[in-house]
Design a protein around this motif. Structure first.
Motif, PDB file in Angstrom:
ATOM      1  N   THR A 208      25.324 -12.360  76.184  1.00 42.16           N
ATOM      2  CA  THR A 208      26.405 -12.490  77.161  1.00 42.16           C
ATOM      3  C   THR A 208      27.003 -13.890  77.063  1.00 42.16           C
ATOM      4  N   THR A 209      28.318 -13.971  76.989  1.00 41.62           N
ATOM      5  CA  THR A 209      28.985 -15.263  76.852  1.00 41.62           C
ATOM      6  C   THR A 209      29.820 -15.572  78.087  1.00 41.62           C
ATOM      7  N   HIS A 210      29.624 -16.764  78.646  1.00 42.25           N
ATOM      8  CA  HIS A 210      30.423 -17.257  79.773  1.00 42.25           C
ATOM      9  C   HIS A 210      31.305 -18.375  79.224  1.00 42.25           C
ATOM     10  N   GLU A 211      32.543 -18.026  78.871  1.00 43.84           N
ATOM     11  CA  GLU A 211      33.450 -18.997  78.269  1.00 43.84           C
ATOM     12  C   GLU A 211      34.221 -19.774  79.336  1.00 43.84           C
ATOM     13  N   HIS A 212      34.709 -20.952  78.938  1.00 44.31           N
ATOM     14  CA  HIS A 212      35.500 -21.812  79.821  1.00 44.31           C
ATOM     15  C   HIS A 212      34.777 -22.035  81.152  1.00 44.31           C
ATOM     16  N   THR A 213      33.499 -22.338  81.011  1.00 46.89           N
ATOM     17  CA  THR A 213      32.630 -22.494  82.181  1.00 46.89           C
ATOM     18  C   THR A 213      31.866 -23.797  82.090  1.00 46.89           C
ATOM     19  N   THR A 214      31.777 -24.508  83.192  1.00 42.20           N
ATOM     20  CA  THR A 214      30.981 -25.730  83.256  1.00 42.20           C
ATOM     21  C   THR A 214      29.776 -25.503  84.161  1.00 42.20           C
ATOM     22  N   VAL A 215      28.724 -26.262  83.918  1.00 41.66           N
ATOM     23  CA  VAL A 215      27.516 -26.173  84.737  1.00 41.66           C
ATOM     24  C   VAL A 215      27.496 -27.343  85.711  1.00 41.66           C
ATOM     25  N   LEU A 216      27.337 -27.025  86.979  1.00 41.65           N
ATOM     26  CA  LEU A 216      27.324 -28.050  88.026  1.00 41.65           C
ATOM     27  C   LEU A 216      25.914 -28.525  88.345  1.00 41.65           C
ATOM     28  N   ALA A 217      24.932 -27.640  88.175  1.00 41.96           N
ATOM     29  CA  ALA A 217      23.542 -28.001  88.472  1.00 41.96           C
ATOM     30  C   ALA A 217      22.610 -26.990  87.821  1.00 41.96           C
ATOM     31  N   VAL A 218      21.394 -27.440  87.530  1.00 47.12           N
ATOM     32  CA  VAL A 218      20.360 -26.571  86.966  1.00 47.12           C
ATOM     33  C   VAL A 218      19.214 -26.476  87.955  1.00 47.12           C
ATOM     34  N   HIS A 219      18.748 -25.252  88.200  1.00 49.78           N
ATOM     35  CA  HIS A 219      17.624 -25.013  89.097  1.00 49.78           C
ATOM     36  C   HIS A 219      16.509 -24.326  88.311  1.00 49.78           C
ATOM     37  N   ALA A 220      15.382 -24.112  88.955  1.00 49.50           N
ATOM     38  CA  ALA A 220      14.231 -23.520  88.271  1.00 49.50           C
ATOM     39  C   ALA A 220      14.508 -22.086  87.827  1.00 49.50           C
ATOM     40  N   ASP A 221      15.385 -21.370  88.540  1.00 49.89           N
ATOM     41  CA  ASP A 221      15.602 -19.955  88.246  1.00 49.89           C
ATOM     42  C   ASP A 221      17.066 -19.590  88.025  1.00 49.89           C
ATOM     43  N   ARG A 222      17.967 -20.607  87.934  1.00 53.33           N
ATOM     44  CA  ARG A 222      19.385 -20.300  87.790  1.00 53.33           C
ATOM     45  C   ARG A 222      20.156 -21.569  87.439  1.00 53.33           C
ATOM     46  N   VAL A 223      21.383 -21.388  87.005  1.00 55.96           N
ATOM     47  CA  VAL A 223      22.301 -22.515  86.862  1.00 55.96           C
ATOM     48  C   VAL A 223      23.516 -22.235  87.731  1.00 55.96           C
TER      49      VAL A 223
END
Length: 399
Positions: A208-223
């Motif tokens: 699965t590709t999430h294009e044109h997406t930025t990550v704001l934070a990383v958690h133990a079970d999700r971003v």
């Protein structure tokens, strides 16, 4: 009668592709009685960094001990981590099993390279895995092995490292739910043919590709992204590289990235007895663009530095080696690959090689890179030159 000279001390810090190549090449250019070459590294084996995504998914890599690679060359391996550099006193502090000690040099080759770059995103240090080095790849291997079928794994970063990691994992562990987050479009730096092939492989591997997406934070079970949360039992962070911070702690001149500024021979602009190579050096390539951090651009800088040092110590003509790009070699698992041909300044052209031929090509490149470390003059005959008395004297940098 020849004048007796004092042995010139060359210290190379970092034994990745560039540092190990530079040390071995110098040893083949200079007489051992005139020069001592010490290679400082934290590990006794050479790490094939371009294969860390393979190691992370559980594949076995061939051991490459330095004592075998440098047997008979005169290169001395000093095990330990570089914890300090005083470029004014010309000392390197090495911390090993017996504690810290200072190593003096007359010429220093700085090849400490780079590590993963968190980009300052909250939670990456605590929760994300990186594959920029062997330790990180091994930690990720153990974590992946413990995952139950159906677990979501998210790769952050749509560059070469992220693409290779996602495809390798999806092929090896089809039972996992693999996704990739890309700041831009998937393969948008490739030619149309290359991009189509990459998208086809991703589709076949059900990534699965999430294009044109930025990550704001990383958690133990999700971003967390602006569009919402994406599940991630494991997050693999591949958003580029950052250089070792130790150079900035010295009086060496560095650029905004922390890379050491150098001339065309890889010599520091501020300290003529220091050479920087590979990811550690801020090098201008074709089109007046900085060379990107990669094995392809790093190894020629090692050749250039080693040959320039040898030439200056022996009063020989300074060589020039042009660093340019020819292609981007991308593994897409063990069964697929992509060779994107590029211009000298790394822009994609229409030509691209795909499929099984690309797999064989990529594997040849990886094997060739490791072979080149053990054979830094590429198998060509060499003559070890004598160092002149003036150049060998401690404290007198070559002109």
């Amino acid at each position: 009668m020849r004048q007796t000279i004092q042995q010139h001390r060359v210290v190379v810090i970092g034994a990745g592709y560039t540092g190990a190549t530079a040390a071995g090449r110098l040893a083949r250019r200079l007489r051992g009685e005139d020069v001592s070459i010490t290679l400082v590294n934290a590990e006794a084996d050479f790490v094939e960094r371009v294969r860390m995504h393979q190691l992370a998914v559980g594949q076995l890599l061939r051991p490459r001990p330095f004592d075998e690679m440098f047997a008979g060359t005169g290169v001395e391996l000093r095990l330990g981590r570089v914890t300090g550099i005083d470029v004014d006193r010309r000392t390197v502090t090495v911390t090993g099993a017996d504690g810290a000690s200072d190593l003096e040099y007359d010429t220093l080759v700085y090849a400490l390279g780079s590590a993963g770059n968190t980009q300052g995103v909250p939670g990456t240090t605590e929760h994300a895995h990186e594959i920029a080095g062997r330790d990180g790849a091994l930690r990720l291997r153990d974590r992946l092995a413990a995952l139950a079928p159906g677990s979501p794994v998210t790769v952050v970063g749509g560059g070469l490292t992220g693409v290779e990691a996602a495809t390798e994992l999806a092929e090896t562990r089809p039972d996992l739910d693999v996704s990739l987050i890309a700041r831009a479009g998937l393969g948008d730096w490739l030619s149309p043919k290359g991009a189509r092939h990459l998208q086809k492989v991703f589709s076949n591997l059900r990534i699965t590709t999430h294009e044109h997406t930025t990550v704001l934070a990383v958690h133990a079970d999700r971003v967390t992204t602006p569009q919402g949360d994406i599940p991630a039992a494991v997050t693999i962070w591949t958003t580029g590289f950052a250089v070792h911070p130790i150079a900035r702690a010295t009086t060496l001149e560095t650029g905004d990235t922390g890379q050491i500024t150098v001339d065309a021979t890889m010599r520091s602009l501020s300290h003529p007895d220091v050479y920087a190579i590979g990811d550690a050096a801020l090098v201008t390539g074709p089109g007046d663009k900085p060379l990107r951090m990669s094995c392809a651009s790093g190894v020629p800088t090692a050749w250039q530095a080693a040959d320039a040092i040898a030439a200056r110590l022996t009063d020989s003509k300074l060589p020039t080696i042009s660093a340019r790009y020819f292609n981007q070699c991308i593994s897409l698992g063990r069964k697929e690959g992509l060779i994107q041909y590029v211009t000298a300044d790394d822009r994609a052209v229409n030509a691209a090689l795909t499929g099984r031929l690309a797999v064989l090509y990529k594997e040849l490149v990886c094997k060739g890179a490791a072979w080149g470390v053990a054979n830094p003059t590429l198998g060509l005959p060499t003559r070890r030159r004598r160092v002149t008395a003036e150049r060998a004297r401690v404290g007198v940098p070559a002109a």
